[in-house]
Design a protein around this motif. Structure first.
Motif, PDB file in Angstrom:
ATOM      1  N   UNK A  62       0.837  -1.194   0.000  1.00  7.88           N
ATOM      2  CA  UNK A  62       0.000   0.000   0.000  1.00  7.88           C
ATOM      3  C   UNK A  62       0.873   1.245   0.000  1.00  7.88           C
ATOM      4  N   UNK A  63       0.584   2.151  -0.957  1.00 10.54           N
ATOM      5  CA  UNK A  63       1.342   3.391  -1.075  1.00 10.54           C
ATOM      6  C   UNK A  63       0.393   4.587  -1.102  1.00 10.54           C
ATOM      7  N   UNK A  64       0.810   5.667  -0.447  1.00 10.57           N
ATOM      8  CA  UNK A  64       0.077   6.927  -0.496  1.00 10.57           C
ATOM      9  C   UNK A  64       0.695   7.805  -1.570  1.00 10.57           C
ATOM     10  N   UNK A  65      -0.157   8.439  -2.385  1.00  8.84           N
ATOM     11  CA  UNK A  65       0.292   9.298  -3.477  1.00  8.84           C
ATOM     12  C   UNK A  65      -0.378  10.656  -3.309  1.00  8.84           C
ATOM     13  N   UNK A  66       0.426  11.731  -3.192  1.00  7.87           N
ATOM     14  CA  UNK A  66      -0.155  13.055  -2.961  1.00  7.87           C
ATOM     15  C   UNK A  66       0.662  14.125  -3.665  1.00  7.87           C
ATOM     16  N   UNK A  67       0.109  15.325  -3.682  1.00 11.47           N
ATOM     17  CA  UNK A  67       0.735  16.470  -4.341  1.00 11.47           C
ATOM     18  C   UNK A  67       1.405  17.364  -3.308  1.00 11.47           C
ATOM     19  N   UNK A  78      -4.523   6.201  -2.918  1.00 10.52           N
ATOM     20  CA  UNK A  78      -3.903   5.026  -2.323  1.00 10.52           C
ATOM     21  C   UNK A  78      -3.734   3.944  -3.383  1.00 10.52           C
ATOM     22  N   UNK A  79      -2.494   3.510  -3.563  1.00 10.96           N
ATOM     23  CA  UNK A  79      -2.161   2.473  -4.539  1.00 10.96           C
ATOM     24  C   UNK A  79      -2.060   1.128  -3.838  1.00 10.96           C
ATOM     25  N   UNK A  80      -2.922   0.195  -4.225  1.00 16.68           N
ATOM     26  CA  UNK A  80      -2.917  -1.151  -3.664  1.00 16.68           C
ATOM     27  C   UNK A  80      -2.263  -2.099  -4.669  1.00 16.68           C
ATOM     28  N   UNK A  81      -1.191  -2.760  -4.236  1.00 19.95           N
ATOM     29  CA  UNK A  81      -0.524  -3.737  -5.084  1.00 19.95           C
ATOM     30  C   UNK A  81      -1.176  -5.104  -4.888  1.00 19.95           C
ATOM     31  N   UNK A  82      -1.453  -5.778  -5.985  1.00 19.95           N
ATOM     32  CA  UNK A  82      -2.150  -7.060  -5.914  1.00 19.95           C
ATOM     33  C   UNK A  82      -1.687  -7.948  -7.058  1.00 19.95           C
ATOM     34  N   UNK A  84      -3.128 -10.013  -9.109  1.00 20.95           N
ATOM     35  CA  UNK A  84      -3.904 -10.022 -10.347  1.00 20.95           C
ATOM     36  C   UNK A  84      -4.125  -8.630 -10.926  1.00 20.95           C
ATOM     37  N   UNK A  85      -3.526  -7.631 -10.326  1.00 22.05           N
ATOM     38  CA  UNK A  85      -3.644  -6.276 -10.855  1.00 22.05           C
ATOM     39  C   UNK A  85      -3.753  -5.242  -9.757  1.00 22.05           C
ATOM     40  N   UNK A  86      -3.067  -4.118  -9.938  1.00 27.63           N
ATOM     41  CA  UNK A  86      -3.081  -3.051  -8.942  1.00 27.63           C
ATOM     42  C   UNK A  86      -4.292  -2.148  -9.120  1.00 27.63           C
ATOM     43  N   UNK A  87      -4.723  -1.549  -8.028  1.00 28.69           N
ATOM     44  CA  UNK A  87      -5.852  -0.628  -8.073  1.00 28.69           C
ATOM     45  C   UNK A  87      -5.482   0.677  -7.373  1.00 28.69           C
ATOM     46  N   UNK A  88      -5.910   1.773  -7.968  1.00 27.13           N
ATOM     47  CA  UNK A  88      -5.746   3.091  -7.359  1.00 27.13           C
ATOM     48  C   UNK A  88      -7.074   3.494  -6.739  1.00 27.13           C
ATOM     49  N   UNK A 193     -11.265   4.322   2.677  1.00 24.03           N
ATOM     50  CA  UNK A 193     -12.600   4.923   2.803  1.00 24.03           C
ATOM     51  C   UNK A 193     -12.743   6.324   2.237  1.00 24.03           C
ATOM     52  N   UNK A 194     -11.646   6.983   1.823  1.00 22.36           N
ATOM     53  CA  UNK A 194     -11.819   8.349   1.366  1.00 22.36           C
ATOM     54  C   UNK A 194     -12.507   9.175   2.438  1.00 22.36           C
ATOM     55  N   UNK A 195     -13.625   9.815   2.066  1.00 19.57           N
ATOM     56  CA  UNK A 195     -14.437  10.559   3.037  1.00 19.57           C
ATOM     57  C   UNK A 195     -15.747   9.856   3.362  1.00 19.57           C
ATOM     58  N   UNK A 196     -15.934   8.636   2.878  1.00 19.60           N
ATOM     59  CA  UNK A 196     -17.158   7.913   3.236  1.00 19.60           C
ATOM     60  C   UNK A 196     -17.203   7.692   4.739  1.00 19.60           C
TER      61      UNK A 196
END
Length: 269
Positions: A62-67, A78-82, A84-88, A193-196
């Motif tokens: 898990x990686x955090x990506x920000x400006x 948030x970048x999740x490594x997996x 079968x494929x990564x998801x942002x 969760x973002x802001x949920x």
């Protein structure tokens, strides 16, 4: 001619043409706000010149990506490594060459998924660079003002992905608000969760609101439904939209205690 079509308040990119709004609809809404001096615009070239992307490892997968310097809402993706494929999870307005190279070195992106419209930003640019799908809940389709061929609107309460991941529709903050359940992040599983769900700076409470900046609570029936859907998930870890929102090991207990507080107050008001 450079067209200013990137909202400075939320970072959403609009089409470059006559169809682009004069005011950002996402900010001109009770859940967000417009600056006191009115709508402010910039453009992607200007953002690229004055800012950079910073990537931080939170866990090995898990990686955090920000400006930096912070821009607009200042959220992280948030970048999740997996396998079968990564998801942002969620997005940020800027994508520079070092971040592209880093993500590609980790296997690229299979998909981008969103918690809610405040973080759509430049999603079409990201999807084009990585040739990936974009998952948005169908209930938030009215908030997509810059559509693209990669966007897939999904329906229902859950969207199974791969490697034990699934997007869960919670509603609440927006009609289509979601969380991402990732089983491998911790012993009992983690939620992105973002802001949920909004983790307090004390990390002792989790809020669920219609508007966080304007302090507008959810209607009681909507709050109950969001609580029900989150309570059905097993988790002990939460990663939110901002740096301080890493709640590891006791997130389930914090959520339960927060729900009890809601039940003792606003749900019986």
């Amino acid at each position: 001619m450079t067209i200013n079509n990137l909202c400075k308040t939320c970072g959403t990119e609009y089409p470059q043409g006559d169809e682009s709004p004069k005011t950002c609809p996402i900010c001109d809404d009770d859940r967000q706000y417009l600056p006191e001096n009115g709508q402010q615009w910039t453009n992607y070239n200007e953002l690229s010149t004055n800012h950079k992307v910073v990537i931080t490892e939170l866990t090995p997968v898990l990686y955090a990506i920000k400006i930096e310097p912070a821009f607009a809402l200042g959220q992280r993706a948030l970048l999740v490594l997996s396998e079968q494929g990564n998801i942002l999870w969620d997005c940020i307005p800027l994508l520079d060459e070092p971040s592209i190279e880093f993500i590609r070195s980790k296997g690229g992106l299979k998909a981008i998924a969103f918690s809610h419209p405040h973080y759509y930003s430049t999603m079409n640019r990201w999807a084009e660079v990585f040739d990936c799908s974009v998952y948005i809940h169908q209930l938030d389709e009215p908030w997509v003002f810059n559509s693209g061929s990669s966007i897939q609107f999904w329906r229902g309460d859950e969207k199974p992905l791969w490697d034990g991941m699934q997007i869960v529709h919670t509603g609440g903050h927006f009609p289509g608000s979601c969380i991402l359940k990732v089983d491998g992040l911790s012993a009992k599983g983690g939620l992105l969760c973002g802001d949920s769900l909004y983790v307090a700076r004390s990390k002792r409470h989790i809020a669920i609101m219609y508007s966080y900046p304007n302090q507008i609570p959810l209607l009681a029936n909507e709050l109950k439904e969001t609580i029900r859907k989150v309570s059905e998930q097993e988790f002990d870890t939460i990663y939110g939209a901002f740096d301080w929102q890493n709640l590891k090991g006791n997130a389930g207990e914090v959520f339960k205690n927060s729900v009890e507080r809601y039940q003792e107050s606003c749900l019986q008001f």
